[in-house]
Enzyme design. Structure first.
Site, PDB file in Angstrom:
ATOM      1  N   GLY A 197     -80.402  -6.161  17.603  1.00 21.41           N
ATOM      2  CA  GLY A 197     -80.668  -4.836  17.060  1.00 21.41           C
ATOM      3  C   GLY A 197     -80.939  -3.787  18.125  1.00 21.41           C
ATOM      4  O   GLY A 197     -81.401  -2.686  17.814  1.00 21.41           O
TER       5      GLY A 197
ATOM      6  N   GLU B 271     -86.871 -12.910  14.144  1.00 27.99           N
ATOM      7  CA  GLU B 271     -87.754 -11.998  13.395  1.00 27.99           C
ATOM      8  C   GLU B 271     -88.761 -12.799  12.564  1.00 27.99           C
ATOM      9  O   GLU B 271     -89.903 -12.376  12.387  1.00 27.99           O
ATOM     10  CB  GLU B 271     -86.910 -11.053  12.525  1.00 27.99           C
ATOM     11  CG  GLU B 271     -86.220  -9.998  13.381  1.00 27.99           C
ATOM     12  CD  GLU B 271     -84.969  -9.407  12.771  1.00 27.99           C
ATOM     13  OE1 GLU B 271     -84.708  -9.593  11.576  1.00 27.99           O
ATOM     14  OE2 GLU B 271     -84.218  -8.745  13.526  1.00 27.99           O
TER      15      GLU B 271
ATOM     16  N   GLU C  41     -79.250 -16.490  20.003  1.00 22.28           N
ATOM     17  CA  GLU C  41     -79.561 -15.076  19.815  1.00 22.28           C
ATOM     18  C   GLU C  41     -80.637 -14.632  20.810  1.00 22.28           C
ATOM     19  O   GLU C  41     -81.843 -14.778  20.527  1.00 22.28           O
ATOM     20  CB  GLU C  41     -80.073 -14.848  18.397  1.00 22.28           C
ATOM     21  CG  GLU C  41     -79.067 -15.169  17.326  1.00 22.28           C
ATOM     22  CD  GLU C  41     -79.239 -14.252  16.127  1.00 22.28           C
ATOM     23  OE1 GLU C  41     -78.264 -13.583  15.781  1.00 22.28           O
ATOM     24  OE2 GLU C  41     -80.337 -14.182  15.564  1.00 22.28           O
TER      25      GLU C  41
ATOM     26  N   HIS D  47     -84.819 -17.587  12.518  1.00 23.60           N
ATOM     27  CA  HIS D  47     -84.446 -16.294  13.117  1.00 23.60           C
ATOM     28  C   HIS D  47     -85.637 -15.759  13.911  1.00 23.60           C
ATOM     29  O   HIS D  47     -86.792 -15.918  13.497  1.00 23.60           O
ATOM     30  CB  HIS D  47     -84.039 -15.307  12.016  1.00 23.60           C
ATOM     31  CG  HIS D  47     -83.374 -14.074  12.557  1.00 23.60           C
ATOM     32  ND1 HIS D  47     -84.096 -13.045  13.099  1.00 23.60           N
ATOM     33  CD2 HIS D  47     -82.079 -13.737  12.685  1.00 23.60           C
ATOM     34  CE1 HIS D  47     -83.260 -12.109  13.519  1.00 23.60           C
ATOM     35  NE2 HIS D  47     -82.026 -12.504  13.283  1.00 23.60           N
TER      36      HIS D  47
ATOM     37  N   GLY E 297     -75.868  -8.909  12.730  1.00 26.72           N
ATOM     38  CA  GLY E 297     -76.800  -8.119  11.928  1.00 26.72           C
ATOM     39  C   GLY E 297     -76.207  -6.769  11.579  1.00 26.72           C
ATOM     40  O   GLY E 297     -75.462  -6.611  10.601  1.00 26.72           O
ATOM     41  N   GLY E 298     -76.508  -5.772  12.397  1.00 23.56           N
ATOM     42  CA  GLY E 298     -76.125  -4.388  12.109  1.00 23.56           C
ATOM     43  C   GLY E 298     -74.666  -4.203  11.710  1.00 23.56           C
ATOM     44  O   GLY E 298     -74.358  -3.535  10.707  1.00 23.56           O
TER      45      GLY E 298
ATOM     46  N   ASN F 273     -75.802 -11.227   8.739  1.00 28.00           N
ATOM     47  CA  ASN F 273     -77.221 -11.333   8.374  1.00 28.00           C
ATOM     48  C   ASN F 273     -77.663  -9.936   7.958  1.00 28.00           C
ATOM     49  O   ASN F 273     -77.873  -9.074   8.804  1.00 28.00           O
ATOM     50  CB  ASN F 273     -78.041 -11.814   9.579  1.00 28.00           C
ATOM     51  CG  ASN F 273     -79.538 -11.774   9.320  1.00 28.00           C
ATOM     52  OD1 ASN F 273     -79.969 -11.661   8.169  1.00 28.00           O
ATOM     53  ND2 ASN F 273     -80.334 -11.869  10.375  1.00 28.00           N
ATOM     54  N   TRP F 274     -77.791  -9.765   6.647  1.00 28.84           N
ATOM     55  CA  TRP F 274     -78.124  -8.430   6.143  1.00 28.84           C
ATOM     56  C   TRP F 274     -79.602  -8.075   6.302  1.00 28.84           C
ATOM     57  O   TRP F 274     -79.994  -6.947   6.079  1.00 28.84           O
ATOM     58  CB  TRP F 274     -77.716  -8.330   4.673  1.00 28.84           C
ATOM     59  CG  TRP F 274     -76.285  -7.908   4.501  1.00 28.84           C
ATOM     60  CD1 TRP F 274     -75.361  -7.735   5.495  1.00 28.84           C
ATOM     61  CD2 TRP F 274     -75.623  -7.594   3.277  1.00 28.84           C
ATOM     62  NE1 TRP F 274     -74.160  -7.338   4.947  1.00 28.84           N
ATOM     63  CE2 TRP F 274     -74.295  -7.244   3.590  1.00 28.84           C
ATOM     64  CE3 TRP F 274     -76.029  -7.587   1.933  1.00 28.84           C
ATOM     65  CZ2 TRP F 274     -73.366  -6.874   2.617  1.00 28.84           C
ATOM     66  CZ3 TRP F 274     -75.102  -7.234   0.963  1.00 28.84           C
ATOM     67  CH2 TRP F 274     -73.792  -6.877   1.304  1.00 28.84           C
ATOM     68  N   LYS F 275     -80.431  -9.066   6.590  1.00 33.64           N
ATOM     69  CA  LYS F 275     -81.880  -8.830   6.716  1.00 33.64           C
ATOM     70  C   LYS F 275     -82.404  -8.165   5.432  1.00 33.64           C
ATOM     71  O   LYS F 275     -81.962  -8.550   4.346  1.00 33.64           O
ATOM     72  CB  LYS F 275     -82.170  -7.976   7.951  1.00 33.64           C
ATOM     73  CG  LYS F 275     -81.456  -8.504   9.191  1.00 33.64           C
ATOM     74  CD  LYS F 275     -81.919  -7.864  10.460  1.00 33.64           C
ATOM     75  CE  LYS F 275     -81.045  -8.337  11.599  1.00 33.64           C
ATOM     76  NZ  LYS F 275     -81.612  -8.116  12.899  1.00 33.64           N
TER      77      LYS F 275
ATOM     78  N   SER G  26     -76.231  -7.881  18.770  1.00 26.38           N
ATOM     79  CA  SER G  26     -75.409  -6.668  18.910  1.00 26.38           C
ATOM     80  C   SER G  26     -73.922  -6.983  19.077  1.00 26.38           C
ATOM     81  O   SER G  26     -73.216  -6.276  19.785  1.00 26.38           O
ATOM     82  CB  SER G  26     -75.925  -5.800  20.068  1.00 26.38           C
ATOM     83  OG  SER G  26     -77.271  -5.421  19.823  1.00 26.38           O
TER      84      SER G  26
HETATM   85  C1  PEP Z   1     -79.320 -10.778  13.936  1.00 28.37           C
HETATM   86  O1  PEP Z   1     -80.183 -10.234  13.278  1.00 28.37           O
HETATM   87  O2  PEP Z   1     -79.161 -11.992  13.837  1.00 28.37           O
HETATM   88  C2  PEP Z   1     -78.519  -9.956  14.832  1.00 28.37           C
HETATM   89  C3  PEP Z   1     -77.749 -10.558  15.701  1.00 28.37           C
HETATM   90  O3  PEP Z   1     -78.640  -8.597  14.702  1.00 28.37           O
HETATM   91  P1  PEP Z   1     -77.752  -7.467  15.463  1.00 28.37           P
HETATM   92  O4  PEP Z   1     -76.316  -7.904  15.350  1.00 28.37           O
HETATM   93  O5  PEP Z   1     -78.037  -6.217  14.737  1.00 28.37           O
HETATM   94  O6  PEP Z   1     -78.188  -7.468  16.887  1.00 28.37           O
END
Ligand code: PEP
Length: 256
Positions: free
Chosen positions: A177, A101, A171, A99, A238-239, A13-15, A217
């Site tokens: 994040g 966010e 999640e 999501h 994500g990251g 997930n590049w956001k 994470s």
């Molecule tokens: C996400 O945004 O779905 C996510 C899991 O981010 P991260 O891996 O950065 O925690």
């Protein structure tokens, strides 16, 4: 993971990261590292405007492109929004919905998430449906009830055959994040509870075949341990999905 019954799916997930140039650079960097990863499907969900470019950049790779959201209507006066059909038309095969966010910053409700899932499935997109509790909710001890509620609300009105195109991503909001990962046991427990909830709704066959991801994470170091849990069938990342080496290492962990 349980490869006997269900697919493992690793999704990035590049956001709101990476422009088109960075997308092409990422593709060039990761493609040689992808290998055949025959045990799992790999998806990269990118900002809307990069979908066509990403589809082109990965056309010779075993990796599908997805979006990070869509609207639930199929047309209309919704300035700035994008329909599921538009996504499908430019080559997206998956879409992330609900999501945290989007729930947090754009007031997305469970009701809206349910409508979006239906709109996406209607045009043949696979959906990655996110559920998860806040730290406060975990500390209050309501994680299981909350997750069961989110799952039920998201899936309302979907029949067994629609469920073949649904992935649920657990999640925990406090792990997204933040660098704080749920322990493999914590994540495994909630994913098992998601499967239990789906079993009550649809029966054992649908529940057994459902891919449930963990997200929060996940990285190259902790992926193998998380994926070793029987009810964790992949990751939403994500990251670490922004770094070709890390994302490739997570895919490799899913193929062992
Ligand atoms: C996400 O945004 O779905 C996510 C899991 O981010 P991260 O891996 O950065 O925690």
């Amino acid at each position: 993971m349980n490869l006997k019954y269900r697919k493992t799916v690793i999704a990035g997930n590049w956001k709101m990261n990476n422009n088109l140039t960075a997308t092409k650079e990422f593709a060039d960097a990761i493609k040689p590292k992808l290998g055949r990863h025959k045990w799992c499907d790999v998806v990269l969900c990118v900002p809307y405007v990069n979908i066509p470019g990403a589809v082109k950049a990965f056309k010779d790779a075993h990796l599908a492109i997805g979006a990070e959201n869509c609207h639930y209507e199929d047309h209309g006066a919704f300035t700035g929004e994008v329909t599921a059909d538009m996504l499908r038309d430019v080559g997206a095969r998956y879409v992330i919905l609900g999501h945290s966010e989007r729930r947090q910053y754009y007031n997305e409700t469970d009701f809206a998430v349910n409508k979006k899932i239906k709109a996406a499935l209607n045009v043949g997109l696979k959906t990655i449906v996110c559920v998860g509790e806040s730290l406060e909710q975990r500390e209050y001890g309501v994680t299981e009830e909350l997750i069961a509620y989110q799952v039920k609300a998201a899936l309302t009105g979907l029949d067994d055959s629609a469920m073949r195109h649904v992935i649920i991503a657990y999640e925990p909001i406090w792990a997204i994040g933040t660098g704080k990962t749920a322990t493999a046991e914590q994540a495994g427990e909630v994913c098992a509870h998601i499967r239990f909830t789906v079993r009550k709704m649809y029966g054992a066959r649908v529940a057994r075949a459902l891919t449930i991801q963990y997200g929060g994470s996940m990285n190259a170091k902790n992926a193998a341990e998380l994926l070793a849990q029987p009810d964790i069938d992949g990751g939403l990342i994500g990251g670490a999905s922004l770094k070709p080496d890390d994302f490739a290492a997570i895919i490799a962990a899913a193929n062992q």
